[in-house]
Scaffold this motif. Structure first.
Motif, PDB file in Angstrom:
ATOM      1  N   GLY A  18       0.825  -1.205   0.000  1.00  0.00           N
ATOM      2  CA  GLY A  18       0.000   0.000   0.000  1.00  0.00           C
ATOM      3  C   GLY A  18       0.856   1.251   0.000  1.00  0.00           C
ATOM      4  O   GLY A  18       2.060   1.191   0.249  1.00  0.00           O
ATOM      5  N   ALA A  19       0.249   2.382  -0.265  1.00  0.00           N
ATOM      6  CA  ALA A  19       0.988   3.645  -0.327  1.00  0.00           C
ATOM      7  C   ALA A  19       1.364   4.133   1.073  1.00  0.00           C
ATOM      8  O   ALA A  19       0.594   3.976   2.024  1.00  0.00           O
ATOM      9  N   VAL A  20       2.555   4.693   1.175  1.00  0.00           N
ATOM     10  CA  VAL A  20       2.994   5.295   2.437  1.00  0.00           C
ATOM     11  C   VAL A  20       3.362   6.751   2.174  1.00  0.00           C
ATOM     12  O   VAL A  20       3.873   7.093   1.107  1.00  0.00           O
ATOM     13  N   LYS A  21       3.089   7.609   3.142  1.00  0.00           N
ATOM     14  CA  LYS A  21       3.360   9.036   2.984  1.00  0.00           C
ATOM     15  C   LYS A  21       4.765   9.362   3.487  1.00  0.00           C
ATOM     16  O   LYS A  21       5.088   9.114   4.643  1.00  0.00           O
ATOM     17  N   GLY A  43      16.144   9.883   7.242  1.00  0.00           N
ATOM     18  CA  GLY A  43      14.795   9.340   7.180  1.00  0.00           C
ATOM     19  C   GLY A  43      13.717  10.329   7.568  1.00  0.00           C
ATOM     20  O   GLY A  43      12.525   9.999   7.534  1.00  0.00           O
ATOM     21  N   ALA A  44      14.120  11.566   7.905  1.00  0.00           N
ATOM     22  CA  ALA A  44      13.131  12.571   8.319  1.00  0.00           C
ATOM     23  C   ALA A  44      12.334  13.107   7.139  1.00  0.00           C
ATOM     24  O   ALA A  44      11.238  13.637   7.314  1.00  0.00           O
ATOM     25  N   GLY A  45      12.897  13.009   5.926  1.00  0.00           N
ATOM     26  CA  GLY A  45      12.197  13.501   4.737  1.00  0.00           C
ATOM     27  C   GLY A  45      12.821  14.742   4.136  1.00  0.00           C
ATOM     28  O   GLY A  45      12.267  15.338   3.216  1.00  0.00           O
ATOM     29  N   LYS A  46      14.003  15.120   4.616  1.00  0.00           N
ATOM     30  CA  LYS A  46      14.647  16.352   4.136  1.00  0.00           C
ATOM     31  C   LYS A  46      14.970  16.285   2.650  1.00  0.00           C
ATOM     32  O   LYS A  46      14.621  17.196   1.883  1.00  0.00           O
ATOM     33  N   LEU A 277       8.659   4.465   7.292  1.00  0.00           N
ATOM     34  CA  LEU A 277       7.423   5.035   6.763  1.00  0.00           C
ATOM     35  C   LEU A 277       6.215   4.133   6.981  1.00  0.00           C
ATOM     36  O   LEU A 277       5.092   4.611   7.103  1.00  0.00           O
ATOM     37  N   GLN A 278       6.439   2.822   7.058  1.00  0.00           N
ATOM     38  CA  GLN A 278       5.329   1.887   7.251  1.00  0.00           C
ATOM     39  C   GLN A 278       5.004   1.670   8.724  1.00  0.00           C
ATOM     40  O   GLN A 278       4.038   0.990   9.063  1.00  0.00           O
TER      41      GLN A 278
END
Length: 330
Positions: A18-21, A43-46, A277-278
């Motif tokens: 499934g999709a993860v944000k 892993g913070a999304g920077k 993310l999951q």
């Protein structure tokens, strides 16, 4: 109007399960000549945010919501053809490893000249003249000689200067620098960062600096965004965040700086690690690692609370502000 405005940006990655944000509800603005720091652990999304601005997210990732407005144009919905006139031209990106950016089988000059001729209608001789001038700007000695050398003939610091010169080739409005000094020793790091600030100030170029080092952010940027698990958890003027961090995660990053430890003792660290993310926890994503966790943190996502000139996503900060306001009313 701000030079760059990001509104409610969301980025998702499609997986078999499934999709993860990867990014959730990102909002910020950047003015011309302003320097912004994106801070957080791996892993913070920077970096995802940095790539999103240029719509360079690789599949299975994609922008699933929000807007990225550059001078009023929404980059998130722009076609690849139109984006080519902006990528590397109006908005440049400096990557973490210069050897991943530079082609090892082409000379520095060939790469710079090709970049110029791809965006401007100029002769090869004029393009070479501009390339030499940019190498001079980044303080490379003997640029007329260096321009005919291959990347492997240069030191790490020199290669990073070349990458910065390439980033400045088209006189961009914004430079996105993704941990540009990670592979360099401490002395060279300081030189490179000082050079980037000087060049941005001289050319009125906005800078987005992606880093995990709050110490670098404090010296280079005017505004800072602290990210955790794909969400902004604190943002505001850099000086205010450094001097009076409100979110427990930001406080943990500050306490983890080497200068905050007692000589001869172990460095401070935030217990636990960034969630995948999951496996992002319900409520506040930082709750398993937080020393101030409350019941509400386990089931309700914190909204943003104004603290001075900063915005903080923390239930504790919100409760403290409510208590302070109640005391003032009494």
């Amino acid at each position: 109007m701000a030079l760059l405005e990001v509104r409610n940006l969301e980025v998702s990655f499609g997986l078999r399960s499934g999709a993860v944000k990867a990014l959730r509800n990102i909002n910020f603005t950047l003015d011309r000549g302003e320097r912004l720091g994106l801070v957080g652990e791996s892993g913070a999304g920077k970096s995802v945010l940095g790539f999103s601005i240029l719509n360079l997210i690789a599949k299975p990732g994609r922008i699933t919501g929000g807007e990225i407005l550059f001078e009023g144009q929404n980059l998130a919905s722009m076609s690849d053809r139109d984006l080519r006139s902006i990528r590397g031209n109006r908005i440049s990106m400096i990557f973490q490893d210069p050897m991943m950016t530079l082609n090892p089988v082409l000379t520095i000059g060939q790469q710079m000249v090709e970049c110029l001729m791809a965006h401007r209608k100029i002769s090869r001789d004029n393009a070479r003249t501009i390339a030499v001038q940019k190498l001079k700007q980044v303080q490379i000695p003997s640029p007329e000689t260096r321009i005919d050398q291959y990347p492997h003939e240069l030191s790490g610091g020199m290669r990073q200067r070349v990458v910065i010169a390439i980033g400045l080739l088209m006189d961009p409005d914004i430079i996105i620098a993704d941990e540009p000094t990670t592979a360099l020793d401490v002395t060279i790091q300081a030189e490179i960062m000082e050079l980037m600030v000087e060049l941005c100030e001289r050319n009125n170029v906005a800078l987005i600096l992606i880093t995990h080092d709050l110490g670098v952010v404090s010296q280079v940027t005017q505004k800072a965004i602290v990210m955790y698990a794909g969400r902004v958890i604190e943002q505001g003027p850099t000086r205010e965040i450094i001097n009076d961090a409100q979110h427990p995660y930001t406080q943990g990053l500050m306490n983890a700086l080497p200068q905050m430890a007692i000589p001869g003792q172990r460095l401070n660290q935030i217990r636990g690690s960034m969630p995948g993310l999951q496996k992002i926890p319900t409520g506040c994503a930082f709750n398993p690692r937080c020393d101030y966790v409350m019941d509400i943190c386990h089931h309700q996502l914190p909204g943003y609370t104004a603290s001075g000139n900063c915005q903080v996503a923390c239930h504790m900060v919100a409760e403290m502000k409510k208590s302070a306001q109640a005391s003032e009313e009494v």
